[in-house]
Structure formats: structure tokens, C-alpha cells
Design a protein around this motif. Sequence first.
Motif, PDB file in Angstrom:
ATOM      1  N   TYR A  53     -18.184  -0.126  54.108  1.00  7.21           N
ATOM      2  CA  TYR A  53     -18.404   0.724  52.933  1.00  7.21           C
ATOM      3  C   TYR A  53     -18.015   2.184  53.178  1.00  7.21           C
ATOM      4  N   THR A  54     -18.048   2.605  54.412  1.00  9.92           N
ATOM      5  CA  THR A  54     -17.635   3.991  54.718  1.00  9.92           C
ATOM      6  C   THR A  54     -16.170   4.066  55.123  1.00  9.92           C
ATOM      7  N   GLU A  55     -15.517   2.882  55.137  1.00  9.83           N
ATOM      8  CA  GLU A  55     -14.103   2.780  55.526  1.00  9.83           C
ATOM      9  C   GLU A  55     -13.856   3.364  56.916  1.00  9.83           C
ATOM     10  N   ALA A  56     -14.846   3.150  57.788  1.00  8.35           N
ATOM     11  CA  ALA A  56     -14.725   3.635  59.163  1.00  8.35           C
ATOM     12  C   ALA A  56     -14.064   2.568  60.031  1.00  8.35           C
ATOM     13  N   SER A  57     -13.476   3.001  61.106  1.00  3.39           N
ATOM     14  CA  SER A  57     -12.777   2.089  62.010  1.00  3.39           C
ATOM     15  C   SER A  57     -13.736   1.531  63.064  1.00  3.39           C
ATOM     16  N   PHE A  58     -13.667   0.210  63.264  1.00  3.37           N
ATOM     17  CA  PHE A  58     -14.494  -0.415  64.294  1.00  3.37           C
ATOM     18  C   PHE A  58     -14.090   0.075  65.675  1.00  3.37           C
ATOM     19  N   LYS A  59     -12.780   0.258  65.871  1.00  2.00           N
ATOM     20  CA  LYS A  59     -12.287   0.705  67.176  1.00  2.00           C
ATOM     21  C   LYS A  59     -12.857   2.064  67.561  1.00  2.00           C
TER      22      LYS A  59
END
Length: 308
Positions: A53-59
Motif C-alpha cells: 500500500y505504500t509502494e515501498a520496495s521489499f529489497k
Amino acid sequence: MIKVIKVEKTLNDHSSSESKLITRSDLKSLFKAVVLVSNVLPVFTGLWLALFYTEASFKEHWDVFLLTIIGSTFIMAGALLLNNWYDADIDAVMERTKDRPTVTGKVSLKNVLTMGIALSILGFIILLFTTLEAAMYAFVGWFTYVVLYTMWSKRKYTLNTLIGSISGAVTPLIGWAAIEPAFHIVPIVLFLSLFIWQIPHTFAIAIKKCEEYKAAGVAMLPVKRGFEYTKGHMLVYVTCLCPLPFFLPSLGWVFFTIATLLSIGWIVLALKGFFVKDDLKWAHWMFLYSLNYLMILFGAMVIVTFFH
């Protein structure tokens, strides 16, 4: 007092077993492996959805992911060990728990208490490296399960199920809060889903093991109010799960369909309970359905994000 004496006698009779090797089965029983895993999954789901939902990267957040999963797992394991330590007298009476290492004496109660405290503290330290909010939710869960449920309400009040459900329901909040503040509709819906789910799930177990709970003096609803009364409560809570997918339209129609069908299926099974002759067999099916409901629902939440 009689139960305490029984446990002490059991431990004395098995004092020589301390030198025996602890088996994998002993460890699974000691840490309540199934319960532990089923609580870690919502932590992961909460964290994953926060990234989505925050469009953050898992990496870019793999370190937060590891700290959150490891820290929360240690805290939960510590809480479960403390539950085993405190409930050793009850476990000695109940058939399904009489072979736990805390009852047989394979692991001393002192060692279990020490491990429970140490794992809890270590878990909180690790989780504090994510966010303070995540650690606070974890503390709410730990305190509710260890103090309010295990030590206070479990033996006295049928409300123990509602109180204990809070501890499991905060798990997705831990995962979400490790990424960003949990004042968002998604983690709130996850919290409500888990809170409501745990009640019919626990009641199904309580019906299956009603005689054991009665012998152990645990104030479960089927013990105090009977099966029919408990079935009515189970139906109400299962029905309350139906509207929750409507609050997650962003996960798409596939998730909505899966969640709705799961809820309808559970309602049908709950209704069937009023017409069955074998209550214990029905309760077993309710228990199995509840486990599959949780795994499929939370698994689907993660999987559908790959198609958005």
C-alpha cells in the motif's frame, strides 16, 4: 492445590529424565509450534501489505522484514513458554497436554520460566530496532496473553476467550507498524478478522475437549453454558466475518470472492451444528475449517498483490 501436588510429584518421578535428549516432538509441544506459526503468518501479511500500500520496495526493507519476523517470533515463543510454565497443573490433567515436557519433567519448570522471560526480552529488543509502535503492539499482545489471559481470566471467566483473542489479533499490526503507522483501514480490518476468527476457532476446540477442560477447572463457555449456547455464539461471530472483505476493495474481486465464499461456507457449517447428532465430530470439522480459513484468507491477501 491437589493439581500442583500432582505436577510436583510427576516432576519428581521424572527427575532423572532431565538427562534425556529432548526430541523434536518435545520442542514442538513446548513451543506450541502450530500456534506459533499461525501467529507469525499474520505478522508477515501485515508487513507485506504495508509495503504494497505504500509502494515501498521489499529489497530496501529486507532488514526490517528480518527484524520484525525474528523479533515477533521470539516474543510469541516466550509468551507460549510462560503459558506452559504457568499452566503445568492444568496440562497434567488434560489428555492432549499430559505429555508436554513441562509435565513429564523432561524440562524443568524453572528452565521453562527462564527461557520464556529471556526470549520475550530478546524479542522486544530486536523489535525495537524496527519501530516503537511495532514493539508496543507486541507488548499489548504479550501482556494480554501472559497476564490477562493465562494468569488472570483463563481459570475464572468464560470471557477468557475474548481476552485471549486480543493477543492474536495484534499480530498484523506489528508487521504493518514496522513499515508505517497502523492508523489505516487495512491493518484495522486484519485485526478485526483475527479477533473474530479466534472465537469460533477456540470454541470448537473447547467443545472437542469439553470434558478435559471441565476436569482441569478451565472456565470455557461450553463447560459453563453448554454446547447449544456455544454454537449460537459461534454462528454470530462467524457471520460477523462476512462484511469485512467489503472494506478491502483495493485487493480486487478475486480476493473478495475467495473471502466471501470462505465465510459463507463457514456459516453453513456453523448452522449445521444445530442439527447434528455428533457434536464432537462437528466441532472437529469446525476446527479444521477455521485453520484452513485463516491460511487461505491471509495467504490470498499476499498472493493477489502480485497481480496489481
